[in-house]
Design a protein around this motif. Structure first.
Motif, PDB file in Angstrom:
ATOM      1  N   GLN A  23       1.115  -1.022   0.186  1.00 36.09           N
ATOM      2  CA  GLN A  23      -0.042   0.157  -0.231  1.00 36.09           C
ATOM      3  C   GLN A  23       0.662   1.381   0.295  1.00 36.09           C
ATOM      4  N   ASP A  24       2.107   0.957   0.379  1.00 31.78           N
ATOM      5  CA  ASP A  24       2.930   2.103   0.503  1.00 31.78           C
ATOM      6  C   ASP A  24       3.287   2.225  -0.494  1.00 31.78           C
ATOM      7  N   THR A  25       4.148   1.533  -1.474  1.00 34.65           N
ATOM      8  CA  THR A  25       4.487   1.804  -2.824  1.00 34.65           C
ATOM      9  C   THR A  25       3.956   2.171  -3.533  1.00 34.65           C
ATOM     10  N   GLN A  26       2.023   1.951  -3.671  1.00 29.80           N
ATOM     11  CA  GLN A  26       1.031   2.200  -4.165  1.00 29.80           C
ATOM     12  C   GLN A  26       0.772   3.631  -3.962  1.00 29.80           C
ATOM     13  N   LEU A  27       0.878   3.984  -2.891  1.00 29.48           N
ATOM     14  CA  LEU A  27       0.735   5.895  -2.577  1.00 29.48           C
ATOM     15  C   LEU A  27       2.238   6.747  -2.563  1.00 29.48           C
ATOM     16  N   SER A  28       3.232   6.017  -2.704  1.00 30.51           N
ATOM     17  CA  SER A  28       4.697   6.659  -3.494  1.00 30.51           C
ATOM     18  C   SER A  28       4.356   7.037  -5.171  1.00 30.51           C
ATOM     19  N   ALA A  29       3.559   5.631  -5.993  1.00 32.85           N
ATOM     20  CA  ALA A  29       3.711   5.827  -7.214  1.00 32.85           C
ATOM     21  C   ALA A  29       2.009   6.646  -7.501  1.00 32.85           C
ATOM     22  N   GLN A  30       0.987   6.888  -6.785  1.00 31.47           N
ATOM     23  CA  GLN A  30       0.346   7.845  -6.668  1.00 31.47           C
ATOM     24  C   GLN A  30       0.996   9.332  -6.668  1.00 31.47           C
ATOM     25  N   MET A  31       1.737   9.693  -5.965  1.00 26.53           N
ATOM     26  CA  MET A  31       1.993  10.885  -4.940  1.00 26.53           C
ATOM     27  C   MET A  31       2.990  11.508  -6.431  1.00 26.53           C
ATOM     28  N   ARG A  32       3.701  10.206  -7.232  1.00 22.84           N
ATOM     29  CA  ARG A  32       4.225  10.702  -8.308  1.00 22.84           C
ATOM     30  C   ARG A  32       3.397  11.146  -9.367  1.00 22.84           C
ATOM     31  N   GLN A  33       2.836  10.638 -10.026  1.00 26.92           N
ATOM     32  CA  GLN A  33       1.916  10.526 -10.957  1.00 26.92           C
ATOM     33  C   GLN A  33       0.948  11.870  -9.974  1.00 26.92           C
ATOM     34  N   VAL A  34       0.495  12.115  -8.976  1.00 24.22           N
ATOM     35  CA  VAL A  34       0.026  13.515  -9.171  1.00 24.22           C
ATOM     36  C   VAL A  34       0.803  14.583  -9.349  1.00 24.22           C
ATOM     37  N   GLN A  35       1.482  14.197  -9.467  1.00 22.40           N
ATOM     38  CA  GLN A  35       3.078  15.027  -9.716  1.00 22.40           C
ATOM     39  C   GLN A  35       3.341  15.500 -11.390  1.00 22.40           C
ATOM     40  N   ARG A  36       4.059  14.203 -11.459  1.00 18.64           N
ATOM     41  CA  ARG A  36       3.557  14.116 -13.533  1.00 18.64           C
ATOM     42  C   ARG A  36       2.086  14.901 -13.791  1.00 18.64           C
ATOM     43  N   HIS A  37       1.042  14.984 -13.557  1.00 16.17           N
ATOM     44  CA  HIS A  37      -0.409  14.948 -13.744  1.00 16.17           C
ATOM     45  C   HIS A  37      -0.127  17.467 -13.792  1.00 16.17           C
ATOM     46  N   LEU A  38       0.544  17.766 -12.358  1.00 18.87           N
ATOM     47  CA  LEU A  38       0.341  18.926 -11.972  1.00 18.87           C
ATOM     48  C   LEU A  38       1.807  19.205 -13.164  1.00 18.87           C
ATOM     49  N   ALA A  39       2.144  18.232 -13.516  1.00 16.04           N
ATOM     50  CA  ALA A  39       3.923  19.249 -14.490  1.00 16.04           C
ATOM     51  C   ALA A  39       3.125  19.316 -16.089  1.00 16.04           C
ATOM     52  N   TYR A  40       2.332  18.071 -16.687  1.00 16.43           N
ATOM     53  CA  TYR A  40       1.582  18.160 -17.566  1.00 16.43           C
ATOM     54  C   TYR A  40       0.837  19.334 -17.955  1.00 16.43           C
ATOM     55  N   GLU A  41      -0.498  19.534 -16.948  1.00 14.70           N
ATOM     56  CA  GLU A  41      -0.947  20.857 -16.663  1.00 14.70           C
ATOM     57  C   GLU A  41      -0.318  22.369 -17.175  1.00 14.70           C
ATOM     58  N   GLN A  42       1.004  22.283 -16.556  1.00 11.27           N
ATOM     59  CA  GLN A  42       1.398  23.597 -16.418  1.00 11.27           C
ATOM     60  C   GLN A  42       1.817  23.704 -17.870  1.00 11.27           C
ATOM     61  N   SER A  43       2.723  22.695 -18.288  1.00 13.18           N
ATOM     62  CA  SER A  43       2.950  22.754 -19.017  1.00 13.18           C
ATOM     63  C   SER A  43       1.967  23.311 -20.613  1.00 13.18           C
ATOM     64  N   ILE A  44       1.041  22.493 -19.977  1.00 15.66           N
ATOM     65  CA  ILE A  44      -0.274  22.961 -21.372  1.00 15.66           C
ATOM     66  C   ILE A  44      -0.600  24.090 -20.983  1.00 15.66           C
ATOM     67  N   PHE A  45      -0.540  24.124 -19.636  1.00 14.27           N
ATOM     68  CA  PHE A  45      -0.850  26.428 -19.683  1.00 14.27           C
ATOM     69  C   PHE A  45       0.146  27.274 -19.853  1.00 14.27           C
ATOM     70  N   ASN A  46       1.667  27.249 -20.068  1.00  9.38           N
ATOM     71  CA  ASN A  46       2.091  27.764 -20.649  1.00  9.38           C
ATOM     72  C   ASN A  46       2.262  27.747 -21.978  1.00  9.38           C
ATOM     73  N   ALA A  47       2.083  26.852 -22.792  1.00  9.72           N
ATOM     74  CA  ALA A  47       1.865  26.405 -24.044  1.00  9.72           C
ATOM     75  C   ALA A  47       0.685  27.261 -24.945  1.00  9.72           C
ATOM     76  N   ASP A  48      -0.396  26.869 -24.127  1.00  9.84           N
ATOM     77  CA  ASP A  48      -1.637  27.995 -24.295  1.00  9.84           C
ATOM     78  C   ASP A  48      -1.133  29.269 -23.860  1.00  9.84           C
ATOM     79  N   LYS A  49      -0.723  29.683 -22.992  1.00  5.94           N
ATOM     80  CA  LYS A  49      -0.913  31.269 -22.913  1.00  5.94           C
ATOM     81  C   LYS A  49       0.517  31.719 -23.879  1.00  5.94           C
ATOM     82  N   THR A  50       1.827  30.898 -24.306  1.00  2.00           N
ATOM     83  CA  THR A  50       2.247  31.609 -24.950  1.00  2.00           C
ATOM     84  C   THR A  50       1.837  31.973 -26.630  1.00  2.00           C
ATOM     85  N   SER A  51       1.027  30.708 -26.582  1.00  2.00           N
ATOM     86  CA  SER A  51       0.124  31.499 -27.915  1.00  2.00           C
ATOM     87  C   SER A  51      -0.832  32.530 -28.367  1.00  2.00           C
TER      88      SER A  51
END
Length: 155
Positions: A23-51
């Motif tokens: 369970q601890d390992t699964q939660l760690s993976a979930q934490m990394r997924q949240v961080q990757r999703h945030l980075a992805y959203e930020q990259s989308i926002f930055n691309a849209d903002k630049t455009s």
């Protein structure tokens, strides 16, 4: 014969600690997924903002490119048009920046809330693991003691 009961408890504890570790390992993976999703959203926002900023700047550049000679009678009219276009650009730029800053702040807040929730779950699991490992050590020691007590002595 008490060591048989203790051996069963040891197996239960081993199973439970393995489950909590999973369970601890699964939660760690979930934490990394949240961080990757945030980075992805930020990259989308930055691309849209630049455009959007580029599109707003193109309108200003189009007015600037139509600049007549400073000797021309149309120069004063163009100067006013260009000043208006600059004001419009600055207003649009501020609106775009404010909009995307709001989106990024909201995404970061949601990610932080989710990370906090996951971290709390991980902390609970780690506390349970520590308690189970302490009990497991105690059970192992008690098994050893029980076996030594029940050993036949040839003295």
């Amino acid at each position: 014969m008490g060591w048989i009961t203790l051996s069963q408890r040891k197996q239960e504890l081993l199973w439970a600690t393995n489950e909590l570790t999973y369970q601890d390992t699964q939660l760690s993976a979930q934490m990394r997924q949240v961080q990757r999703h945030l980075a992805y959203e930020q990259s989308i926002f930055n691309a849209d903002k630049t455009s959007e900023l580029r599109a707003a700047k193109e309108k200003l550049d189009a007015v600037r490119d139509k600049r007549p000679s400073s000797d021309s009678s149309k120069y004063d009219s163009w100067k006013e048009t260009y000043a208006d276009a600059q004001k419009d650009y600055e207003a649009k730029k501020e609106d775009i920046l404010d909009y995307y800053d709001g989106l990024e702040t909201q995404a970061e807040t949601e990610a932080t809330d989710e990370e906090s929730h996951i971290q709390q779950q991980m902390s609970t699991i780690e506390t349970q693991l520590a308690a189970m490992n302490a009990e497991l050590d105690s059970v192992k020691e008690e098994i050893t003691n029980e076996i030594e007590k029940s050993a036949i002595s040839f003295n």
